[in-house]
Design an enzyme around this catalytic site. Structure first.
Site, mmCIF file in Angstrom:
data_model
loop_
_atom_site.group_PDB
_atom_site.id
_atom_site.type_symbol
_atom_site.label_atom_id
_atom_site.label_comp_id
_atom_site.label_asym_id
_atom_site.label_seq_id
_atom_site.Cartn_x
_atom_site.Cartn_y
_atom_site.Cartn_z
ATOM 1 N N GLU A 97 4.450 -107.732 -37.689
ATOM 2 C CA GLU A 97 5.161 -108.993 -37.706
ATOM 3 C C GLU A 97 4.238 -110.171 -37.478
ATOM 4 O OE1 GLU A 97 9.692 -107.721 -36.796
ATOM 5 O OE2 GLU A 97 8.636 -108.842 -35.258
ATOM 6 N N CYS A 365 7.128 -113.642 -28.030
ATOM 7 C CA CYS A 365 6.054 -112.716 -27.683
ATOM 8 C C CYS A 365 6.594 -111.412 -27.143
ATOM 9 C CB CYS A 365 5.174 -113.303 -26.598
ATOM 10 S SG CYS A 365 4.220 -114.684 -27.135
#
Ligand code: SAH
Ligand code: SF4
Length: 375
Positions: A97, A365
């Site tokens: 990703e 994150c």
């Protein structure tokens, strides 16, 4: 170094010098190397066929004797705050990703360039940042991190790291964002531990900084590490971009529970490495500190953190934890986060609170694609 005979070299991972060697080996004119490099890294070509100003015979030769690692966009999710999360598929069917984050920048991150005294317009520009992955999965095993649950499947090649930028630039073009190169900033904070894939990461930086390629500014690229000390030393010598260090705790007892890497290189060793990191204009090291409820978010933690960083020219990015179901850690909430920051500031430590981007699409994150990997 060109890969051994029998395996086809990936054009996207070769340096300009290596392309020159390849091109001359094929009997083509020397300037073709530069032309090829521009197709690969400035225009982000996704196939050899589209390089229409190269002679057909030369393109055929390239197609027969080399390959071109190109990622494909498998899925895109758009968050209400403008964040776009890309799921990208490698040629061998792995998923990684990359996360795009547009932000009105007040440029607090930027050091004004020498002699310019910080001109006004630099402060108003829109920063378009991409968070890139460096590995499929990660071997470091941090307890709070979703990527860790995958283990390490493989390293990404230099070409695959750089190609995340080219695929996203191409997608942003389709959205009407002007320019061949919409992205202005890069952070190596996606899946993986960059310094555990040192050679490919270093090479990807050379490709992305190259003036005939994407031509990023060294001040606009940050590589984040969990703390591989010998690699930090090498990185300081051999590259020119910024470094972020994920500290995340203030005692070894605490840190080795969260981050197994601490057993190998403890906080003292890590801080030593940061102290000797070559600091040039605009190359201050940043510490990242993920705030975990009831684990490392107390006033005592803040005081210890300030003490550890005493006398260092560093900045701290506080990252409120993005909860991952099943990992057992919690977000401390805005109030605690603010209080932690205040503790630090009152002790003279510059600390910023990282905005949580794209929480609604799990793009923040540590929440990058884990599901969907082939066995
Ligand atoms: N492996 C490198 C870079 C990728 S992780 C490193 O660890 O530095 C990037 C950052 O995200 C690290 O600071 C890590 O501590 C943080 N992080 C990981 N999982 C998180 C989560 N769930 N919420 C908030 N930050 C997280
Ligand atoms: Fe790997 Fe960084 Fe996640 Fe730790 S925090 S497991 S080093 S990606």
């Amino acid at each position: 170094m060109l890969p051994v005979a029998g395996t086809r070299p990936d054009l996207r991972s070769l340096s300009l010098d290596e392309l020159a060697l390849l091109v001359s080996g094929m009997g083509a004119e020397p300037y073709r190397a530069r032309q090829l490099f521009r197709w690969l890294h400035q225009r982000g070509a996704s196939s050899i066929e589209e390089m229409t100003d190269l002679p057909r015979a030369f393109r055929q030769r390239l197609a027969d004797e080399t390959r071109l690692a190109t990622l494909s966009i498998d899925a895109v999710q758009q968050s209400s705050d403008g964040t776009r999360k890309y799921r990208l598929r490698t040629e061998d069917g792995k998923f990684i990703e990359a996360v795009y984050m547009p932000e009105e920048s007040d440029d607090t991150e930027e050091e004004p360039a020498a002699g310019r005294g910080g001109s006004g317009d630099e402060h108003l520009r829109l920063r378009r940042t991409l968070c890139v992955s460096t590995q499929v999965g990660c071997a470091m095993g941090c307890g709070f991190c979703m990527t860790a649950t995958m283990g390490l499947l493989r390293n990404l090649s230099a070409g695959e790291i750089a190609d995340q930028v080219y695929r996203v630039n191409a997608d942003l073009r389709t959205l009407g964002i002007p320019g061949e190169r919409a992205l202005t900033n890069l952070v190596y904070m996606g899946m993986g531990e960059p310094l555990h894939n040192y050679a490919n990461v270093k090479r990807s930086l050379e490709l992305l900084l190259h003036e005939e390629g994407a031509h990023f500014s060294q001040r606009h690229i940050t590589v984040s590490t969990s703390g591989l000390v010998p690699a930090i030393d090498r990185f300081g010598e051999e590259t020119s971009v910024k470094l972020a260090v994920s500290l995340n705790a203030t005692t070894d007892e605490q840190r080795e529970k969260l981050m197994p890497v601490d057993k190998k290189w403890n906080i003292a060793a890590l801080l030593q490495a940061v102290r000797r990191f070559p600091s040039r204009q605009g190359r201050r090291v940043t510490f990242e500190y993920v705030l975990l409820r009831g684990v490392n978010d107390s006033a005592e933690d803040a005081a210890r953190l300030a003490k550890l960083l005493e006398g260092m020219q560093v900045k701290v990015n506080l990252i409120p934890y993005n909860e991952n179901p099943g990992l057992g850690f919690g977000d401390p909430g805005a109030e605690r986060v603010q209080a932690f920051r205040k503790e630090l500031t009152s002790r003279g430590v510059t600390a910023m609170i990282r905005k949580n981007r794209g929480r609604d699409i799990a793009a923040a994150c540590g929440q990058l694609a884990v599901a969907g990997q082939p066995a």
